[in-house]
Each structure stands twice: as C-alpha cells, then as structure tokens.
Design a protein around this motif. Sequence first.
Motif, PDB file in Angstrom:
ATOM      1  N   MET A  35       0.854  -1.038   0.058  1.00  0.00           N
ATOM      2  CA  MET A  35       0.002  -0.061  -0.172  1.00  0.00           C
ATOM      3  C   MET A  35       0.783   1.208  -0.092  1.00  0.00           C
ATOM      4  N   ILE A  36       1.864   1.314   0.757  1.00  0.00           N
ATOM      5  CA  ILE A  36       2.825   2.427   0.890  1.00  0.00           C
ATOM      6  C   ILE A  36       3.350   2.829  -0.300  1.00  0.00           C
ATOM      7  N   GLN A  37       3.720   1.552  -1.179  1.00  0.00           N
ATOM      8  CA  GLN A  37       4.544   1.449  -2.396  1.00  0.00           C
ATOM      9  C   GLN A  37       3.643   1.857  -3.581  1.00  0.00           C
ATOM     10  N   GLY A  38       2.170   2.292  -3.373  1.00  0.00           N
ATOM     11  CA  GLY A  38       1.326   2.587  -4.228  1.00  0.00           C
ATOM     12  C   GLY A  38       0.794   1.273  -5.098  1.00  0.00           C
ATOM     13  N   LYS A  39       0.478   0.325  -4.403  1.00  0.00           N
ATOM     14  CA  LYS A  39       0.110  -0.867  -5.172  1.00  0.00           C
ATOM     15  C   LYS A  39      -1.159  -1.304  -4.453  1.00  0.00           C
ATOM     16  N   PRO A  40      -2.374  -0.700  -4.592  1.00  0.00           N
ATOM     17  CA  PRO A  40      -3.353  -0.965  -3.502  1.00  0.00           C
ATOM     18  C   PRO A  40      -4.154  -2.214  -3.840  1.00  0.00           C
ATOM     19  N   GLU A  41      -4.123  -2.811  -5.171  1.00  0.00           N
ATOM     20  CA  GLU A  41      -4.743  -4.120  -5.327  1.00  0.00           C
ATOM     21  C   GLU A  41      -4.086  -5.199  -4.661  1.00  0.00           C
ATOM     22  N   GLU A  42      -2.680  -4.989  -4.812  1.00  0.00           N
ATOM     23  CA  GLU A  42      -1.925  -6.014  -4.303  1.00  0.00           C
ATOM     24  C   GLU A  42      -1.974  -6.227  -2.810  1.00  0.00           C
ATOM     25  N   ALA A  43      -2.231  -4.904  -2.292  1.00  0.00           N
ATOM     26  CA  ALA A  43      -2.479  -4.662  -0.652  1.00  0.00           C
ATOM     27  C   ALA A  43      -3.514  -5.392  -0.315  1.00  0.00           C
ATOM     28  N   LEU A  44      -4.676  -5.012  -0.981  1.00  0.00           N
ATOM     29  CA  LEU A  44      -5.800  -5.573  -0.541  1.00  0.00           C
ATOM     30  C   LEU A  44      -6.124  -6.898  -0.735  1.00  0.00           C
ATOM     31  N   GLN A  45      -5.375  -7.599  -1.526  1.00  0.00           N
ATOM     32  CA  GLN A  45      -5.253  -9.103  -1.608  1.00  0.00           C
ATOM     33  C   GLN A  45      -4.661  -9.840  -0.650  1.00  0.00           C
ATOM     34  N   GLU A  46      -3.420  -9.103  -0.076  1.00  0.00           N
ATOM     35  CA  GLU A  46      -2.665  -9.409   0.958  1.00  0.00           C
ATOM     36  C   GLU A  46      -3.603  -9.591   2.311  1.00  0.00           C
ATOM     37  N   GLY A  47      -4.117  -8.346   2.436  1.00  0.00           N
ATOM     38  CA  GLY A  47      -4.971  -8.190   3.490  1.00  0.00           C
ATOM     39  C   GLY A  47      -6.164  -8.992   3.660  1.00  0.00           C
ATOM     40  N   ARG A  48      -6.952  -9.205   2.401  1.00  0.00           N
ATOM     41  CA  ARG A  48      -7.949  -9.930   2.497  1.00  0.00           C
ATOM     42  C   ARG A  48      -7.517 -11.749   2.976  1.00  0.00           C
ATOM     43  N   LEU A  49      -6.408 -11.922   2.550  1.00  0.00           N
ATOM     44  CA  LEU A  49      -6.093 -13.069   2.954  1.00  0.00           C
ATOM     45  C   LEU A  49      -5.568 -13.542   4.180  1.00  0.00           C
ATOM     46  N   ALA A  50      -4.848 -12.372   4.770  1.00  0.00           N
ATOM     47  CA  ALA A  50      -4.685 -12.489   6.174  1.00  0.00           C
ATOM     48  C   ALA A  50      -5.689 -12.583   7.067  1.00  0.00           C
ATOM     49  N   VAL A  51      -6.773 -11.890   6.777  1.00  0.00           N
ATOM     50  CA  VAL A  51      -7.947 -12.219   7.526  1.00  0.00           C
ATOM     51  C   VAL A  51      -8.675 -13.460   7.347  1.00  0.00           C
ATOM     52  N   GLN A  52      -8.874 -14.090   6.149  1.00  0.00           N
ATOM     53  CA  GLN A  52      -9.116 -15.395   5.981  1.00  0.00           C
ATOM     54  C   GLN A  52      -8.395 -16.327   6.744  1.00  0.00           C
TER      55      GLN A  52
END
Length: 240
Positions: free
Chosen positions: A41-58
């Motif tokens: 996210m900090i690097q400006g890659k929102p879609e990849e950030a969201l993917q990792e976040g969703r996986l973490a919560v799963q």
Amino acid sequence: EAADLVWGQWKLDAGAEAFRRAIALDPNNAQLRVFYGHVLMIQGKPEEALQEGRLAVQLDPLNAFVTGLYGTILSLTGYPEEAIVLLKDMFERNPGAGFGVSALLGSLRQVGRYAEELQIERAQWASRGDQELVAALDSGLAAGGYPMAYKRAADALASRRAGDNAHSMTIAAFYVIAGEEVLAMDWLDIAVAQHDQNAPYIGVFALYSPLHDNPRFQALARRVGVPLVAPPRRVTTSED
C-alpha cells in the motif's frame, strides 16, 4: 527483520523483499501477510495490498490486530465504508482492542461523518483521562465547528509537547484537518527528524493529499523514500 527495514530504517524495497522471503517460508502467517499488505500500500500498489489483507483475515479471522491492520488498508485504498463496518464489528467483539482506531477515524472523515468521528476522537482522549484535550475539542467545536475543534486540540498538544514531541504525527494531522498547512508541515518536519515509525505512511494518507503539491512535503516524502499516492475517488456518502 522485515518490519524493521520498513518502519525502522525506511528501506521499503529491501523490506518488501524480506517479507516475500518470510512469506515463502511461512505462507499461512496472517501477520506477515497483512504487514506485507501495508508495504504494498505504501508503495502505491493498492490491489496487491488488498489481496494480502483479505488473505490475512481469512487465515486468522478472529485476530483483532490483523483485522485492524486490514481495516487500515481498506481505509487508505478507497474503501472507507467497508473499513467502518469491519472495524466497528471488530471493536464490538474486542472492546479492549487498541489498534484500528486511527483507521476508523480516518474512514469516518473520508465519508463525511464528522460528528461521529469527533465523538470517537473525544472518547479516546477521555479514556486516557486527558481532560485538557477533551476540553480543547469541545471548546473548539463550540467556537468554530469541526476544523476549530482540531485546531485547539493541536494547539494544546503542541504546547504540551514543546520538549517531548511524542505526538508529532498526531499534531500534524490535526493541523491539516484545521487547514493550518504551515503548522502541519512544521510538525511533519519534526516527526521525520525524529524518525517516527509512522512516517512511511505520509505518501498514502488521504489526509495529507492537499499537501502533495507543497515542495516541503515532497522533500519529506523523498527523505522517507515513499511515493506520493493519489487518493482514490470512490467515496460517495456524506453528512452534508
């Protein structure tokens, strides 16, 4: 350690690579995943950030810390309404959880729910027994509305922290909300000089987007080594 590279040393590329190596060794580690999401996210890659976040919560749905970190990703990548629902549910299930409040406040601000935001902000300072900040917010709100509430709170913190600037990033944020750009920049300078661990977020915080054209802010972002990420435009709701 990957986290130290990112938030301690501000070496984002090296930190991202360290997280990738760690995840390769432990792919089901939810905290590794969500922290890596923050780096993306900090690097400006929102879609990849969201993917990792969703996986973490799963991977760890009952972990309040992981949920709070994912809520921050949602908030800062253009999904404040989803962040509000997620974080409010998390706090209901974990009343003592301390992480995620800033993301909740920021999300409420993004969608224009200012009264609710201020109520939670006020409650946070009250829970710490800080009646001076509560009074500053209340008097500012009465005198000049939402911006003045944060102006007086920032003034109170700035005065108090003249010799110990532990709240530099908070003071800067409050001054941005109040429309005091010069004062906000002064405190961001202090935060970066102190090597504040939250400094890597300055380029992605929607709150700071009005400062993106400011040469002082651009210089700070270069010093921290982060890109300036344009805020997403998905917000449609408001109190107005």
